[in-house]
Motif scaffolding. Sequence first.
Motif, mmCIF file in Angstrom:
data_model
loop_
_atom_site.group_PDB
_atom_site.id
_atom_site.type_symbol
_atom_site.label_atom_id
_atom_site.label_comp_id
_atom_site.label_asym_id
_atom_site.label_seq_id
_atom_site.Cartn_x
_atom_site.Cartn_y
_atom_site.Cartn_z
ATOM 1 N N TYR A 235 0.839 -1.202 0.000
ATOM 2 C CA TYR A 235 0.000 0.000 0.000
ATOM 3 C C TYR A 235 0.876 1.256 0.000
ATOM 4 O O TYR A 235 0.624 2.216 -0.742
ATOM 5 C CB TYR A 235 -0.903 0.016 1.240
ATOM 6 C CG TYR A 235 -2.336 -0.391 0.975
ATOM 7 C CD1 TYR A 235 -3.258 0.519 0.461
ATOM 8 C CD2 TYR A 235 -2.773 -1.678 1.246
ATOM 9 C CE1 TYR A 235 -4.570 0.158 0.227
ATOM 10 C CE2 TYR A 235 -4.091 -2.054 1.011
ATOM 11 C CZ TYR A 235 -4.985 -1.131 0.509
ATOM 12 O OH TYR A 235 -6.284 -1.500 0.276
ATOM 13 N N MET A 236 1.907 1.277 0.843
ATOM 14 C CA MET A 236 2.766 2.448 0.953
ATOM 15 C C MET A 236 3.517 2.700 -0.352
ATOM 16 O O MET A 236 3.629 3.849 -0.814
ATOM 17 C CB MET A 236 3.748 2.258 2.119
ATOM 18 C CG MET A 236 3.066 2.177 3.486
ATOM 19 S SD MET A 236 4.198 1.750 4.830
ATOM 20 C CE MET A 236 4.969 3.338 5.151
ATOM 21 N N ALA A 237 4.016 1.626 -0.967
ATOM 22 C CA ALA A 237 4.745 1.770 -2.225
ATOM 23 C C ALA A 237 3.821 2.251 -3.343
ATOM 24 O O ALA A 237 4.198 3.111 -4.146
ATOM 25 C CB ALA A 237 5.389 0.440 -2.604
ATOM 26 N N ASP A 238 2.619 1.707 -3.384
ATOM 27 C CA ASP A 238 1.658 2.127 -4.416
ATOM 28 C C ASP A 238 1.303 3.605 -4.268
ATOM 29 O O ASP A 238 1.151 4.325 -5.262
ATOM 30 C CB ASP A 238 0.387 1.275 -4.341
ATOM 31 C CG ASP A 238 0.580 -0.100 -4.959
ATOM 32 O OD1 ASP A 238 1.582 -0.289 -5.678
ATOM 33 O OD2 ASP A 238 -0.265 -0.990 -4.722
ATOM 34 N N PHE A 239 1.142 4.040 -3.026
ATOM 35 C CA PHE A 239 0.790 5.444 -2.793
ATOM 36 C C PHE A 239 1.921 6.358 -3.266
ATOM 37 O O PHE A 239 1.682 7.374 -3.932
ATOM 38 C CB PHE A 239 0.495 5.680 -1.313
ATOM 39 C CG PHE A 239 0.188 7.116 -1.001
ATOM 40 C CD1 PHE A 239 -1.065 7.649 -1.272
ATOM 41 C CD2 PHE A 239 1.163 7.945 -0.447
ATOM 42 C CE1 PHE A 239 -1.347 8.984 -0.997
ATOM 43 C CE2 PHE A 239 0.893 9.278 -0.175
ATOM 44 C CZ PHE A 239 -0.363 9.795 -0.444
ATOM 45 N N LYS A 240 3.158 6.009 -2.923
ATOM 46 C CA LYS A 240 4.295 6.841 -3.328
ATOM 47 C C LYS A 240 4.459 6.837 -4.847
ATOM 48 O O LYS A 240 4.814 7.858 -5.455
ATOM 49 C CB LYS A 240 5.574 6.340 -2.655
ATOM 50 C CG LYS A 240 5.606 6.598 -1.152
ATOM 51 C CD LYS A 240 5.568 8.085 -0.840
ATOM 52 C CE LYS A 240 5.675 8.363 0.652
ATOM 53 N NZ LYS A 240 5.603 9.815 0.964
ATOM 54 N N GLY A 244 4.099 10.013 -7.684
ATOM 55 C CA GLY A 244 5.276 10.357 -8.477
ATOM 56 C C GLY A 244 6.571 10.340 -7.696
ATOM 57 O O GLY A 244 7.621 10.744 -8.213
ATOM 58 N N GLU A 245 6.545 9.851 -6.454
ATOM 59 C CA GLU A 245 7.763 9.787 -5.628
ATOM 60 C C GLU A 245 8.432 8.430 -5.847
ATOM 61 O O GLU A 245 8.374 7.525 -5.003
ATOM 62 C CB GLU A 245 7.411 10.011 -4.160
ATOM 63 C CG GLU A 245 6.751 11.353 -3.885
ATOM 64 C CD GLU A 245 6.385 11.524 -2.413
ATOM 65 O OE1 GLU A 245 7.081 10.920 -1.560
ATOM 66 O OE2 GLU A 245 5.407 12.235 -2.119
ATOM 67 N N TYR A 246 9.077 8.303 -7.005
ATOM 68 C CA TYR A 246 9.595 6.993 -7.409
ATOM 69 C C TYR A 246 10.761 6.509 -6.552
ATOM 70 O O TYR A 246 10.917 5.309 -6.329
ATOM 71 C CB TYR A 246 10.006 7.031 -8.879
ATOM 72 C CG TYR A 246 8.821 7.130 -9.811
ATOM 73 C CD1 TYR A 246 7.970 6.046 -9.997
ATOM 74 C CD2 TYR A 246 8.548 8.307 -10.494
ATOM 75 C CE1 TYR A 246 6.880 6.128 -10.842
ATOM 76 C CE2 TYR A 246 7.453 8.404 -11.347
ATOM 77 C CZ TYR A 246 6.622 7.310 -11.510
ATOM 78 O OH TYR A 246 5.537 7.399 -12.347
ATOM 79 N N GLN A 247 11.599 7.432 -6.088
ATOM 80 C CA GLN A 247 12.714 7.025 -5.235
ATOM 81 C C GLN A 247 12.209 6.361 -3.957
ATOM 82 O O GLN A 247 12.701 5.308 -3.542
ATOM 83 C CB GLN A 247 13.587 8.250 -4.889
ATOM 84 C CG GLN A 247 14.302 8.868 -6.081
ATOM 85 C CD GLN A 247 15.460 8.011 -6.558
ATOM 86 O OE1 GLN A 247 15.847 7.050 -5.883
ATOM 87 N NE2 GLN A 247 15.997 8.335 -7.716
#
Length: 403
Positions: A235-240, A244-247
């Motif tokens: 969930y956290m990775a999908d939100f980032k 657009g916060e790919y890093q």
Amino acid sequence: WHYYQLLKTRVLFSLRKPVVNDSAIDDCITYYKRMDDKDKYIQSLYYKGMLLSNEGKTAEAVTLAKEAEHLASGLGNQTLLYRIYSNLSYFNMIAGNDAKALQYARNTYQAAVKSGNDNNVANALERLCAAFTRLQEYDSVKHYNKALMGYVPHVVKADKARILATISANCYNVGERELSRQYACRSLKEAPNHHAYYMLGVFYIQEGNEGKTWELWTKALETKNLEIKTEVLRYMADFKKSAGEYQEALRLNDSLLFYLDSLKRQKQQEKLLVIQEGMDNDFAMKKSEHSIFAIFIVSSIVTALLALSVITYRKRFYRSEARMSVAQDQINEYERKLKEVEAKATSRDQELANMSQLLDAMRKQKAGIVGRGKVLYDAVKDGGTKTGWQKDDYERFVEHCRA
């Protein structure tokens, strides 16, 4: 001394306190087997299996649980059967054997109802909901989750927060979002727990409250439950990623990959299925052998009586010969059934081999699909940079991390 050790282990498990896997429970197994005390022997096998499972030795735990299952099936102790079935359902679920997990979840529920213990019934309903969720049969999830709600007042204090959080997750999965939020809040009021933190974080992120979400999900990540941990990270990775916060998304996916690898190491689908099928076949074979032995004893008695009859009543000779023929026919019939059992066992072995080959082929196909993502991942891992990466490259990389 042995009974004291068995009771001590049982109490520690009931209180959810750590139990050291020392030689005490092994001594109980040896002692109660020698004393032919089946009930305490089965309990010793059950708790030894629990200890092995906590150490990640799932295959060994399943072997003991299967032996306990077959021995307990003839005792009629429904509470003991409930515990054994529940363990086997859980072992198969973490291994990814979802159909087998559902089979044992049904057995767990039936034994719990027969035991007359409402707390056991609630835990069995929770197990059923989990099994149907894994199979994505959400109508069944909704049905059994509604039944579970009715048992909440009967759940013991130690289980209540977990049960309420489970109800919250089930409600969310079947589209009952407001009810899901209510049960998540009730769960946290009962006791702090990682599952409820995770569920409430989902609602806050949907409302745009990123700060509260991150606070709850950071707490949820402290769990030792790998399935909850990986879901939170996803969930956290999908939100980032969507922001657009790919890093940051890549950093979270690195963590996700690590825990997914740990989760995969828990999965021993083929091995556990072979163990269970093999033990079922062995016990079925022994049962057949016992039946044939009983037929042999009966036949021997009939033979002795017929021999006496020949001496005393020679005129009944032909009738005695006919009875002998019937007895021999019965023996032949059981021998035929025994050969059928052996043939079926061979067929199952071949079927398992074919399934293993099919799984290998599917894995190779999946490896080809995520191959490009792996190349990108290896390049970064070896010190390369992401300069010049396009959006598609980031998404391939993320998909490889999830593979």
